[in-house]
Write a protein that holds these residues in place. Sequence first.
Motif, PDB file in Angstrom:
ATOM      1  N   HIS A   1       0.831  -1.201   0.000  1.00 37.41           N
ATOM      2  CA  HIS A   1       0.000   0.000   0.000  1.00 37.41           C
ATOM      3  C   HIS A   1       0.869   1.257   0.000  1.00 37.41           C
ATOM      4  O   HIS A   1       1.792   1.394   0.804  1.00 37.41           O
ATOM      5  N   HIS A   2       0.565   2.165  -0.920  1.00 39.14           N
ATOM      6  CA  HIS A   2       1.210   3.467  -0.964  1.00 39.14           C
ATOM      7  C   HIS A   2       0.129   4.543  -1.015  1.00 39.14           C
ATOM      8  O   HIS A   2      -0.886   4.372  -1.687  1.00 39.14           O
ATOM      9  N   ASP A   3       0.353   5.634  -0.323  1.00 42.31           N
ATOM     10  CA  ASP A   3      -0.583   6.755  -0.380  1.00 42.31           C
ATOM     11  C   ASP A   3      -0.387   7.602  -1.629  1.00 42.31           C
ATOM     12  O   ASP A   3      -1.323   8.239  -2.106  1.00 42.31           O
ATOM     13  N   THR A   4       0.842   7.610  -2.143  1.00 41.72           N
ATOM     14  CA  THR A   4       1.146   8.437  -3.307  1.00 41.72           C
ATOM     15  C   THR A   4       1.931   7.630  -4.329  1.00 41.72           C
ATOM     16  O   THR A   4       2.570   6.625  -4.013  1.00 41.72           O
ATOM     17  N   LEU A   5       1.873   8.101  -5.551  1.00 40.63           N
ATOM     18  CA  LEU A   5       2.664   7.569  -6.661  1.00 40.63           C
ATOM     19  C   LEU A   5       3.638   8.651  -7.079  1.00 40.63           C
ATOM     20  O   LEU A   5       3.235   9.776  -7.367  1.00 40.63           O
ATOM     21  N   GLU A   6       4.914   8.336  -7.102  1.00 42.38           N
ATOM     22  CA  GLU A   6       5.930   9.312  -7.485  1.00 42.38           C
ATOM     23  C   GLU A   6       6.645   8.815  -8.729  1.00 42.38           C
ATOM     24  O   GLU A   6       7.198   7.717  -8.741  1.00 42.38           O
ATOM     25  N   LEU A   7       6.606   9.616  -9.782  1.00 41.08           N
ATOM     26  CA  LEU A   7       7.217   9.260 -11.057  1.00 41.08           C
ATOM     27  C   LEU A   7       8.307  10.263 -11.415  1.00 41.08           C
ATOM     28  O   LEU A   7       8.104  11.475 -11.312  1.00 41.08           O
ATOM     29  N   THR A   8       9.452   9.747 -11.833  1.00 36.91           N
ATOM     30  CA  THR A   8      10.566  10.592 -12.263  1.00 36.91           C
ATOM     31  C   THR A   8      10.881  10.285 -13.725  1.00 36.91           C
ATOM     32  O   THR A   8      10.231   9.461 -14.362  1.00 36.91           O
ATOM     33  N   GLY A   9      11.898  10.951 -14.247  1.00 41.70           N
ATOM     34  CA  GLY A   9      12.306  10.713 -15.624  1.00 41.70           C
ATOM     35  C   GLY A   9      11.358  11.290 -16.651  1.00 41.70           C
ATOM     36  O   GLY A   9      11.243  10.755 -17.760  1.00 41.70           O
ATOM     37  N   LEU A  10      10.662  12.373 -16.292  1.00 42.82           N
ATOM     38  CA  LEU A  10       9.686  12.984 -17.198  1.00 42.82           C
ATOM     39  C   LEU A  10      10.186  14.298 -17.777  1.00 42.82           C
ATOM     40  O   LEU A  10       9.395  15.136 -18.192  1.00 42.82           O
ATOM     41  N   ALA A  11      11.502  14.473 -17.814  1.00 44.59           N
ATOM     42  CA  ALA A  11      12.068  15.743 -18.279  1.00 44.59           C
ATOM     43  C   ALA A  11      11.715  16.033 -19.734  1.00 44.59           C
ATOM     44  O   ALA A  11      11.612  17.195 -20.134  1.00 44.59           O
TER      45      ALA A  11
END
Length: 208
Positions: A37-47
């Motif tokens: 379970h995660h409260d948030t989704l964090e995505l990187t590499g979207l430069a």
Amino acid sequence: MTTDTAPRVDGASQADGTGTWAVLLPAGRYDAERLVHHDTLELTGLADVAALPRVGDQVAVLADEPLRLVAVGRVAAPTSWLPEDPDDPQSDRGPQALVVTYTRRAFDEPVPADTLALGGPVTALDAGAFRDLVERLGPPPQRQSWLVSLDLPIEADSPAEAVRLFWAYVQELGPQELPAFVSPSGDELSMQAFVLGAEANQDPEEDD
């Protein structure tokens, strides 16, 4: 400095100005989000993405192959920001990651989204298309109390050492290998074992 710096894409906002977007999970991320379970989704590499959602925009989180809706959320402010131009530390600062706070999860029962045409990891959605997609989830299921247990036979020289070994095994093996047993509160006879986020038979006699 404000957090509302990403350019708006025409046709991707509702009447109140809230944007609506589709975000595609990277390969392998679906299982990680489904198992713990995660409260948030964090995505990187979207430069290289031309336009990103703004804080408060609504997001449909999708998994690929086949394309399906697995969660819904709203964009939250990132915890850290980087210069938009790495060669100019004084340039306007952009988000280091896209952070989505989940408002509805459907990782166990995703709904098909094969009619969508995505333009990359982040795609602006027409407000009507977003609404139609989310409505496929139906009403949220009623929450109830569950009993979840994890039993491990451990050899140790003391109770405290057994507990330490228990947590070491949990951290090392995790939900990929350890069966967790779950039942509705008050109905232990209906207990089921889960491995990899799915029901798993633990009775070897039934496999024969």
